[in-house]
Write an enzyme that holds these catalytic residues in place. Structure first.
Site, mmCIF file in Angstrom:
data_model
loop_
_atom_site.group_PDB
_atom_site.id
_atom_site.type_symbol
_atom_site.label_atom_id
_atom_site.label_comp_id
_atom_site.label_asym_id
_atom_site.label_seq_id
_atom_site.Cartn_x
_atom_site.Cartn_y
_atom_site.Cartn_z
ATOM 1 N N ASN A 45 0.745 -1.209 -0.058
ATOM 2 C CA ASN A 45 0.026 0.127 -0.129
ATOM 3 C C ASN A 45 1.017 1.286 0.182
ATOM 4 O O ASN A 45 1.764 1.260 0.739
ATOM 5 C CB ASN A 45 -0.893 -0.198 1.190
ATOM 6 C CG ASN A 45 -1.896 1.126 1.161
ATOM 7 O OD1 ASN A 45 -1.526 2.292 1.130
ATOM 8 N ND2 ASN A 45 -3.314 0.728 1.115
ATOM 9 N N HIS A 56 -3.318 0.454 -3.526
ATOM 10 C CA HIS A 56 -3.329 -0.470 -2.632
ATOM 11 C C HIS A 56 -2.500 -1.571 -2.839
ATOM 12 O O HIS A 56 -1.898 -1.515 -3.874
ATOM 13 C CB HIS A 56 -4.999 -1.297 -2.530
ATOM 14 C CG HIS A 56 -5.812 -0.429 -1.977
ATOM 15 N ND1 HIS A 56 -7.213 -0.803 -1.563
ATOM 16 C CD2 HIS A 56 -5.849 0.951 -1.353
ATOM 17 C CE1 HIS A 56 -7.836 0.248 -0.955
ATOM 18 N NE2 HIS A 56 -7.025 1.237 -0.689
ATOM 19 N N GLU A 58 -2.616 -4.576 -3.523
ATOM 20 C CA GLU A 58 -2.866 -5.626 -4.686
ATOM 21 C C GLU A 58 -2.675 -4.937 -5.951
ATOM 22 O O GLU A 58 -2.008 -5.470 -6.890
ATOM 23 C CB GLU A 58 -4.466 -6.374 -4.805
ATOM 24 C CG GLU A 58 -4.539 -7.112 -3.237
ATOM 25 C CD GLU A 58 -5.018 -6.412 -2.063
ATOM 26 O OE1 GLU A 58 -4.964 -5.095 -2.142
ATOM 27 O OE2 GLU A 58 -5.775 -7.019 -1.329
ATOM 28 N N SER A 81 -7.700 -9.489 3.593
ATOM 29 C CA SER A 81 -8.877 -9.690 2.590
ATOM 30 C C SER A 81 -9.062 -8.449 1.430
ATOM 31 O O SER A 81 -9.185 -7.350 2.119
ATOM 32 C CB SER A 81 -10.175 -9.877 3.371
ATOM 33 O OG SER A 81 -11.324 -9.940 2.630
ATOM 34 N N CYS A 83 -10.199 -5.429 -0.405
ATOM 35 C CA CYS A 83 -11.488 -4.436 -0.576
ATOM 36 C C CYS A 83 -12.187 -4.819 -1.945
ATOM 37 O O CYS A 83 -11.905 -5.374 -2.834
ATOM 38 C CB CYS A 83 -10.836 -3.278 -0.244
ATOM 39 S SG CYS A 83 -10.336 -2.356 -1.872
ATOM 40 N N CYS A 86 -9.779 -4.090 -4.687
ATOM 41 C CA CYS A 86 -9.045 -5.045 -5.250
ATOM 42 C C CYS A 86 -9.716 -6.333 -5.881
ATOM 43 O O CYS A 86 -9.017 -7.138 -6.535
ATOM 44 C CB CYS A 86 -7.943 -5.378 -4.223
ATOM 45 S SG CYS A 86 -7.054 -3.748 -3.845
ATOM 46 N N ASP A 146 -8.284 4.987 3.923
ATOM 47 C CA ASP A 146 -7.757 3.925 3.044
ATOM 48 C C ASP A 146 -8.885 3.208 2.543
ATOM 49 O O ASP A 146 -8.866 2.227 1.445
ATOM 50 C CB ASP A 146 -6.593 2.808 3.530
ATOM 51 C CG ASP A 146 -5.965 2.163 2.380
ATOM 52 O OD1 ASP A 146 -5.302 3.078 1.732
ATOM 53 O OD2 ASP A 146 -5.791 1.070 2.523
#
Lengths: 155, 155
Positions: A45, A56, A58, A81, A83, A86, A146
């Site tokens: 991130n 982010h 990912e 996990s 969001c 992503c 975020d």
């Protein structure tokens, strides 16, 4: 040929999360691998470090993997996990498998991905959860920013 | 106070799409505005120009808008129906309204966004559709790469 150990893949994402934490950023890391376990790209991130809300963990790993004709046989490994943003990335680009460090502190779109044919593995890794818990306690405003949410009022 | 004209907002995104086309990139542009019509950020798909698969038009506009505490009162304007990746962005960050140039050549996640409380306006703008139709005809491999799909076999 040795079977892929997901914990080994997660260790690459966790290193990214720790680097992010050391930079004062959100402690979330990710890495994209081939189905055979070869690293394609990793990232963390970058909201705080680059002032970039679009990076982010990912998306950063995906960016660093560069252009590919398709992602069918790739594995996205993330400490947290994913969001909706992503998760949308995973679904659009047809990433076949998502390995998740933990979904205790935040649960994004991974059940929606599973419903849409993506293999999901949740490792429930204590270090991933500790990194997030510590960060959210220390910097709640950054965490809620975020994920596009308001910081809850405290008493 | 004049009412906001969506065609005026779309013209900012269309200019980005035309710039992208002139650069040899995918002709898709986007811009993020306040509810009052003030421009926060604009961008265009940067796959070809920067070799960056993570920069769709909407993510590029979002990035260029920079960090904000929330996005409730913002409008994302895009020349093309947002793919799952960009729809996930809209949902996660709580962008309240998406104005879409056209959804004829590609239909992404905008109905899913509507089901989840996002206001959706489809303008069905002929120039947006022409830009996409011309590009997909000339460079099908780039278009299908951009949405993580295989280029269909031709006869």
């Amino acid at each position: 040929m040795n079977p892929i150990r997901y914990a080994d893949l997660l260790s690459v994402a966790k290193e990214q999360a720790r680097l992010g934490a050391a930079e004062g950023g959100l402690p979330i890391g990710a890495a994209l691998f081939t189905a055979g376990g070869d690293l394609l790209g990793r990232g963390r991130n970058r909201r705080v470090q680059d002032g970039d809300p679009s990076m982010h963990a990912e998306t950063s790993a995906f960016r660093n993997a560069g252009r590919r004709p398709h992602y069918r046989d790739t594995i996205m490994v993330t400490t947290l996990s994913p969001c909706w943003y992503c998760s949308g990335l995973v679904r659009q680009f047809g990433i076949g498998h998502v390995v998740i460090g933990e979904a205790r502190t935040f649960s994004g779109g991974h059940e929606w991905l599973a419903e849409n044919g993506v293999a999901i593995t949740v490792l429930d890794d204590p270090e991933c959860a500790e990194l997030m818990e510590g960060f959210v306690r220390a910097h709640p405003e950054l965490w809620f920013e975020d994920i596009g949410a308001e910081t809850p009022a405290t008493e």
